[in-house]
Scaffold this active site. Structure first.
Site, PDB file in Angstrom:
ATOM      1  N   CYS A 274       0.837  -1.194   0.000  1.00 11.76           N
ATOM      2  CA  CYS A 274       0.000   0.000   0.000  1.00 11.76           C
ATOM      3  C   CYS A 274       0.871   1.243   0.000  1.00 11.76           C
ATOM      4  CB  CYS A 274      -1.007   0.008   1.153  1.00 11.76           C
ATOM      5  SG  CYS A 274      -0.300   0.183   2.802  1.00 11.76           S
ATOM      6  N   PRO A 297       3.424  -2.442   3.595  1.00  8.32           N
ATOM      7  CA  PRO A 297       2.882  -1.082   3.587  1.00  8.32           C
ATOM      8  C   PRO A 297       4.009  -0.062   3.382  1.00  8.32           C
ATOM      9  CG  PRO A 297       1.997  -2.348   5.399  1.00  8.32           C
ATOM     10  CD  PRO A 297       3.147  -3.130   4.845  1.00  8.32           C
ATOM     11  N   HIS A 298       3.719   0.963   2.554  1.00 12.34           N
ATOM     12  CA  HIS A 298       4.788   1.894   2.176  1.00 12.34           C
ATOM     13  C   HIS A 298       4.312   3.330   2.325  1.00 12.34           C
ATOM     14  CE1 HIS A 298       8.822   2.093   0.354  1.00 12.34           C
ATOM     15  NE2 HIS A 298       8.834   0.772   0.477  1.00 12.34           N
ATOM     16  N   ASP A 299       5.085   4.211   1.758  1.00  9.54           N
ATOM     17  CA  ASP A 299       5.043   5.664   1.881  1.00  9.54           C
ATOM     18  C   ASP A 299       3.793   6.260   2.523  1.00  9.54           C
ATOM     19  OD1 ASP A 299       7.198   6.739  -0.630  1.00  9.54           O
ATOM     20  OD2 ASP A 299       6.675   4.651  -0.359  1.00  9.54           O
TER      21      ASP A 299
END
Length: 515
Positions: A274, A297-299
């Site tokens: 994500c 999950p990312h940025d």
């Protein structure tokens, strides 16, 4: 949980080795030089805190998802050209990507659009010619074009669907720009030529994928998702992503969200990804044998709940990782094991997260790895039989480690250090760092780790209290080394005999405080 054999052996021997406390200060080429430290006692009350309050999971159920389904009004199904469609710009914005769809469709690429309301695979099959979408067996559907669920529309792949297959040869994929429900069903990348699931064969080869854009809701419950994803942007497998910085001003959509519950994700490029997603819930899923990451999950994603999942067998990297300003989230009651690198990673300025009651074991690298991400709390985790350290913390300040167990790991139970990342391939404008480290280690046990119990290199401060340490399986890393050797007896006396809290500070920092 059954403890590893080496751990049980040490406990049977019952040999308390307080001398296993080892603050290693030998510097490497990428670490700052060691310095002298002052040891003192501090009030125990300053380190005591309540166990973290975790989110209530009782509302995140299949029944709650079913209640969200709105079957009216009925939607409509149309086929349009792929070019100049806002939800598809990411996948057509360049000759190379557009060429992919032209090659696979043999014509100017077409896309199935669901618009205006609720649609199921039955309606898709009724509305489309078989060359684009067909039922190949009772309850088994094959999509031979990409599908877009438009804003204001819903696609529901429910229990009447045994398998919803996306054709690899034809370049099919699924874009959610509205609402998507996959309940009690399957979503599979399908190789028509071989009449089988499109198992991963090589990096860069196209495979179908699912991406949900900004403003969307995605629900996957009691289902199996298999063999999605490849290396291209937003094509990683199952992704929940805000629109790109170029498209977001045009689309003006809120952060995407979703619940993924009690489902299996296997042979994916990324099991989950994500980007700028809020309030996503991953509960009770299994991420098995995925290629790069299990959960990623990312940025700038926020308020995520990652709970009661199992991630194992990741081929290239980590079981669970959050990276780049993924803040204010909870990772608890998960199992992450037998992954190629670490079990759980907190990375790149991800702060104010709670990592609690997880079991992390038999990973080839660390159990839990914290990189450049301060102000996080690790509570009640069990990291054992990992190839390297049980818990590793780098360049991270205000880290709380409470009531964790690190046992029978290949190197240290806890390893904290600083490292200079200048001169690496890191983009320092995007991912800055400070060579600062401070730890609070309270409670828990460090048992039978091969290189010793705990090593902390060049910290700003270390606070210790009620930490049990038992003899490693071989006598390595026992004692205090370098600049801390002179304080060894004092630390052990305060920590073990007097049962006081210990503060370790650099002498130059103490001198500054006294001015």
């Amino acid at each position: 949980m059954e403890l590893p054999r080496a751990f049980r052996h040490v406990l049977r021997n019952g040999l308390l080795m307080a001398g296993a406390l080892a603050f290693a200060t030998a510097a490497t080429a990428t670490e700052v030089k060691s310095q002298a430290y002052q040891i003192s006692s501090i009030p125990v009350e300053s380190l005591q805190r309540e166990a973290p309050k975790l989110p209530d999971l009782s509302g995140y159920t299949a029944e709650a998802v079913y209640a969200k389904v709105q079957a009216k009004p009925a939607g409509r199904v149309v086929v349009r050209g792929m070019i100049e469609q806002n939800p598809l710009v990411e996948f057509t914005g360049g000759d190379e990507r557009l060429r992919e769809w032209v090659k696979r469709q043999g014509e100017m690429p077409q896309v199935i659009f669901i618009e205006g309301g609720y649609v199921t695979p039955v309606e898709l099959a009724r509305s489309l010619p078989e060359k684009y979408f067909r039922e190949t067996a009772p309850g088994v559907y094959l999509a031979r074009l990409p599908i877009v669920v438009s804003q204001g529309a819903t696609l529901h792949i429910g229990k009447e669907t045994k398998d919803f297959r996306l054709s690899s040869e034809r370049g099919a994929f699924l874009i959610n720009d509205g609402k998507l429900f996959i309940t009690d069903s399957r979503l599979t990348a399908w190789r028509e030529a071989d009449n089988q699931q499109d198992w991963f064969t090589k990096k860069g080869k196209f495979r179908p994928f699912l991406n949900s854009w900004g403003g969307t809701e995605t629900y996957i419950v009691n289902s199996v998702v298999s063999s999605l994803g490849y290396t291209a942007s937003k094509s990683y497998g199952v992704s929940i992503s805000q629109y790109s910085p170029a498209m977001h001003p045009i689309m003006q959509r809120d952060h995407p969200t979703g619940w993924l519950l009690n489902s299996m994700f296997d042979d994916m490029w990324y099991g989950f990804y994500c980007y700028e997603a809020f309030d996503v819930v991953l509960r009770g899923n299994t991420y098995r044998n995925n290629l790069v990451y299990g959960i990623d999950p990312h940025d700038r994603s926020r308020r995520l709940i990652i709970a009661e999942n199992t991630a194992y067998g990741t081929v290239q990297k980590h079981g669970i990782i959050i990276s780049r300003e993924v803040n204010d989230s909870w990772i608890f009651n998960n199992r992450s094991y037998e992954n190629h690198l670490s079990g759980i990673v907190i990375d790149r300025s991800s702060i104010n997260n709670v990592i609690a009651y997880n079991e992390i074991y038999r990973n080839k690298s660390d159990g839990i790895t914290i990189y450049e991400s301060g102000q996080n709390l690790l509570w009640g985790n069990k990291a054992f039989s990992n190839g390297r350290h049980g818990i590793r913390v780098r360049n991270s300040s205000d880290m709380g480690l409470y009531e964790n167990v690190a046992a029978a790991n290949g190197l240290l139970g806890i390893y904290g250090h600083v490292k200079d990342l200048n001169g690496t391939d890191r983009d320092l404008a995007l991912d800055p760092f400070d060579m600062k480290l401070s730890l609070v280690v309270v409670g828990g046990r460090l048992v039978g780790n091969e290189s010793g119990a705990i090593s902390v290199v060049s910290p700003q401060s270390v606070k210790l209290y009620q930490l049990d340490m038992l003899m490693p399986t071989k006598p390595a890393g026992i004692g205090m080394f370098g600049a801390l050797a002179d304080g060894k007896n004092q630390i052990l006396d305060l920590l073990v005999r007097q049962k006081k809290a210990v503060l370790v500070l650099p002498v130059n920092h103490v001198a500054q405080l006294q001015k």
